[in-house]
Design a protein around this motif. Sequence first.
Motif, short mmCIF file in Angstrom:
data_model
loop_
_atom_site.label_atom_id
_atom_site.label_comp_id
_atom_site.label_asym_id
_atom_site.label_seq_id
_atom_site.Cartn_x
_atom_site.Cartn_y
_atom_site.Cartn_z
N SER A 38 46.69 -8.96 -74.04
CA SER A 38 47.96 -8.67 -73.37
C SER A 38 47.78 -7.45 -72.45
O SER A 38 46.77 -6.75 -72.55
CB SER A 38 49.05 -8.38 -74.39
OG SER A 38 48.78 -7.16 -75.03
N VAL A 39 48.75 -7.22 -71.58
CA VAL A 39 48.62 -6.14 -70.60
C VAL A 39 48.39 -4.80 -71.28
O VAL A 39 47.53 -4.01 -70.88
CB VAL A 39 49.88 -6.02 -69.71
CG1 VAL A 39 49.59 -5.12 -68.52
CG2 VAL A 39 50.36 -7.36 -69.25
N TRP A 91 47.05 -4.15 -74.17
CA TRP A 91 45.70 -4.05 -74.75
C TRP A 91 44.65 -3.88 -73.68
O TRP A 91 43.66 -3.18 -73.86
CB TRP A 91 45.41 -5.29 -75.60
CG TRP A 91 46.15 -5.31 -76.88
CD1 TRP A 91 47.50 -5.14 -77.04
CD2 TRP A 91 45.62 -5.49 -78.19
NE1 TRP A 91 47.83 -5.22 -78.37
CE2 TRP A 91 46.70 -5.44 -79.10
CE3 TRP A 91 44.33 -5.70 -78.68
CZ2 TRP A 91 46.52 -5.58 -80.46
CZ3 TRP A 91 44.15 -5.86 -80.05
CH2 TRP A 91 45.24 -5.79 -80.93
N ARG A 122 44.40 -0.38 -72.78
CA ARG A 122 43.66 0.42 -73.75
C ARG A 122 42.15 0.22 -73.59
O ARG A 122 41.38 1.15 -73.79
CB ARG A 122 44.12 0.07 -75.16
CG ARG A 122 45.58 0.42 -75.34
CD ARG A 122 46.00 0.74 -76.74
NE ARG A 122 45.41 -0.07 -77.77
CZ ARG A 122 46.06 -1.01 -78.47
NH1 ARG A 122 47.33 -1.24 -78.23
NH2 ARG A 122 45.45 -1.68 -79.40
N SER A 135 51.79 1.28 -65.94
CA SER A 135 52.51 0.44 -65.00
C SER A 135 52.43 -1.02 -65.45
O SER A 135 51.35 -1.52 -65.76
CB SER A 135 51.87 0.62 -63.63
OG SER A 135 52.66 0.06 -62.66
N GLY A 136 53.57 -1.69 -65.54
CA GLY A 136 53.58 -3.11 -65.87
C GLY A 136 53.46 -3.44 -67.34
O GLY A 136 53.33 -4.61 -67.69
N VAL A 137 53.48 -2.44 -68.22
CA VAL A 137 53.45 -2.76 -69.65
C VAL A 137 54.84 -2.53 -70.25
O VAL A 137 55.61 -1.72 -69.75
CB VAL A 137 52.37 -1.97 -70.42
CG1 VAL A 137 51.00 -2.23 -69.84
CG2 VAL A 137 52.65 -0.50 -70.45
N ASP A 138 55.14 -3.23 -71.33
CA ASP A 138 56.50 -3.14 -71.87
C ASP A 138 56.69 -1.81 -72.62
O ASP A 138 55.72 -1.10 -72.90
CB ASP A 138 56.87 -4.37 -72.68
CG ASP A 138 56.13 -4.45 -74.01
OD1 ASP A 138 55.93 -3.41 -74.64
OD2 ASP A 138 55.78 -5.57 -74.41
N PRO A 139 57.95 -1.46 -72.91
CA PRO A 139 58.24 -0.14 -73.47
C PRO A 139 57.45 0.16 -74.75
O PRO A 139 57.01 1.28 -74.96
CB PRO A 139 59.73 -0.19 -73.78
CG PRO A 139 60.28 -1.22 -72.89
CD PRO A 139 59.19 -2.22 -72.67
N SER A 140 57.25 -0.85 -75.56
CA SER A 140 56.55 -0.62 -76.82
C SER A 140 55.08 -0.26 -76.56
O SER A 140 54.56 0.72 -77.09
CB SER A 140 56.64 -1.89 -77.66
OG SER A 140 55.88 -1.74 -78.81
N ARG A 154 53.88 0.94 -73.86
CA ARG A 154 53.83 2.24 -73.19
C ARG A 154 53.78 3.36 -74.21
O ARG A 154 53.04 4.32 -74.06
CB ARG A 154 55.08 2.42 -72.31
CG ARG A 154 54.95 1.76 -70.96
CD ARG A 154 56.28 1.75 -70.23
NE ARG A 154 56.83 3.07 -70.05
CZ ARG A 154 58.08 3.32 -69.64
NH1 ARG A 154 58.87 2.34 -69.34
NH2 ARG A 154 58.50 4.55 -69.50
N ARG A 155 54.57 3.22 -75.26
CA ARG A 155 54.59 4.29 -76.27
C ARG A 155 53.29 4.35 -77.04
O ARG A 155 52.81 5.42 -77.38
CB ARG A 155 55.75 4.08 -77.22
CG ARG A 155 57.02 4.40 -76.53
CD ARG A 155 58.18 4.53 -77.45
NE ARG A 155 59.36 4.51 -76.62
CZ ARG A 155 59.74 5.52 -75.87
NH1 ARG A 155 59.06 6.64 -75.87
NH2 ARG A 155 60.81 5.42 -75.12
N VAL A 156 52.72 3.17 -77.34
CA VAL A 156 51.42 3.15 -78.03
C VAL A 156 50.40 3.89 -77.18
O VAL A 156 49.60 4.68 -77.67
CB VAL A 156 50.98 1.70 -78.30
CG1 VAL A 156 49.55 1.65 -78.82
CG2 VAL A 156 51.93 1.03 -79.30
N ASP A 180 50.84 7.61 -77.36
CA ASP A 180 50.32 8.14 -78.62
C ASP A 180 48.82 8.42 -78.49
O ASP A 180 48.33 9.44 -78.98
CB ASP A 180 50.54 7.14 -79.76
CG ASP A 180 52.01 7.05 -80.14
OD1 ASP A 180 52.78 7.93 -79.72
OD2 ASP A 180 52.38 6.09 -80.84
N ASP A 202 61.00 9.06 -67.50
CA ASP A 202 61.07 9.38 -68.93
C ASP A 202 59.69 9.72 -69.49
O ASP A 202 59.56 10.54 -70.38
CB ASP A 202 61.72 8.23 -69.71
CG ASP A 202 61.00 6.91 -69.54
OD1 ASP A 202 60.32 6.73 -68.51
OD2 ASP A 202 61.11 6.05 -70.42
#
Lengths: 315, 304
Positions: free
Chosen positions: B135-136, B138, B141, B162-167, B169-171, B174, B194
């Motif tokens: 997925s985008v 991963w 990463r 850019s282009g990754v979902d909010p979840s 993005r947070r990973v 971290d 944000d």
Amino acid sequence: MDTNWPIRVSDLHKSFGAIHAVDGISLRVAAGEIFGLVGSDGAGKTTTLRLLVGALWPDAGEIAIAGYDMSRQAEQARAHLGYLSQRFSLYEDLTVLENIRFFAEVRGLSTGEWLPRSMEILDFVGLAEFKDRRAGQLSGGMKQKLGLATALVHRPRILLLDEPTTGVDPVTRQDFWQLIIRLLNPDAEDGVAVVISTPYMDEAARCNRIGFMRAGRFLLEGPPSALCATLEGRILELRGQPLRLLRRIAGQDEDVEDARAFGDRLHLRVREKRMKAVLRRLPRRIRAGGGSLDDLRQVPPTLEDVFIDLSEDVL
Amino acid sequence: MPEPVVVAENLTRLFGDFVAVDHVSFRINAGEVVGYLGPNGSGKTTTIRMLLGLLEPSDGRATVLGYDAFLQTEEVRARAGYMSQKFAIYDDLTVWENLSFYGGVYGVTERARIEATLARVALGGHEKTLTRSLSVGWRQRLALAIALVHQPKLLFLDEPTSGVDPSARRVFWDLIYDLAGEGVTIFVTTHYMDEAEYCERVGIMREGKLLAMDTPANLKAQTLPGPVWDVFAAPLQAGLETLSVTDGVLHTGLAGNHLRIITRPKMTVRRLRAALTAAGVEVAAVERGEPTLEDVFLSLAKGD
């Protein structure tokens, strides 16, 4: 024409080889409504929009635009559609007015019609005084507005916008949304129905309804307030120092399902009906662990909380 | 005084008549997470490309890790990691093959190093996965792992989320914090207001100029002319129009399902309510808001 639902889509499917880009999407959008598509790149947002425009042919499913069946009456359907694609290109060596004229003529506006209509639409997007400037000399925000103007020149009842604000500055984003809201005009007969894709959660919150997409499907769909209500009473906001330590301590609590940084604070998602217990013991645990707590309180859930709950990091 | 890892002095780059980066000066100290916030085309990527010696400055200079960014490019690149916006990852190679290929480019061949790098970005156990099936989030990463494989002390991340979902993005953020915790200095660009809040210091770019660089708290304290308010009113458009001509209101805008305004210091709830009510707008609530970097950007942009 079906005035109640200018956009009606049922069980739409589209594959590219082995990839199911759109895998069973259904949606209805009324005049005066904005429907938001939210999700990662590759989730199927652009493919959905391209199917709605008729630029792609679905493998299965039905699309009715302004009451016309896209598979049999594409011409009539498209006459009611305005579309702004992600990689929209203007003719940089033409002036603003010449660009609009080009799109007006493509849309079949007569010589008598195009000029007054072009001036009206340039006035609407705030570009009237720049009508003789070459498109190549416009700022990013102005290009964006010109793009919108070209999509609106034939007075479409349905507007499809593919990430029109991604990466543009907040000032332009503001202007752009104010234009969209004026177009909606839900009380008037000429209210437009809008489908927009966006990566910004604050924009998603502005839509009447949103669909969160992953792997070509809606994982969740509904009005933002209803989606947020599903987590009511389960989100805590925590402030203090140091954030990394607080996050570890909070994450170890048996009733905290998730602890994430939201800017300079943490959002904790708490198990159902365990809010009081967490509020009682977490401050104690933070002090015992050597952290300092400035504030811990229940907050209303945001869309971001909802999506994080839903889209646990997956392959 | 902490030691500066990056020093930019009047860094400038022209493309023809276009000033992409306009006399930008800043310092980044060892171990900092510094964000570079601005819309597309504001000069973020051009700045990074000059710091990496990929573009020659038209004026000014930069030192990175003590080396001249343009004249000692090899030394800089051997010690800094770079994750670009459009990174070439080979879709038809596995995760492991991609990382060992790029490791080889940096002269990193030990298995253990490659394994450790994958573990660090939480891709351990996915060595044999074909890159195209990631997925985008991963993929991003994996791109980060590639930038990290030679253990740089300084990392340039150009719009990594850019282009990754909010979840996802947070990973990713971290991971940035884990790296910072290990002493890696990080320079990260984003157009998400944000996300910039997560940085220790934030530079705000607009049209090639660095408008300000400071901690999020200082930026808010110093650039906002007065309090911000969340106004819940209907109809929204009429509320917006009314407030934009109300005395003492400096900026009005939409925020989610309500209005967000910045006012002069002495504004009161009563005055705001009165203005709206007089215009026939129904007011549900007027609340003091927490300032955000978006408010800062909007008030800085207002100056021109």
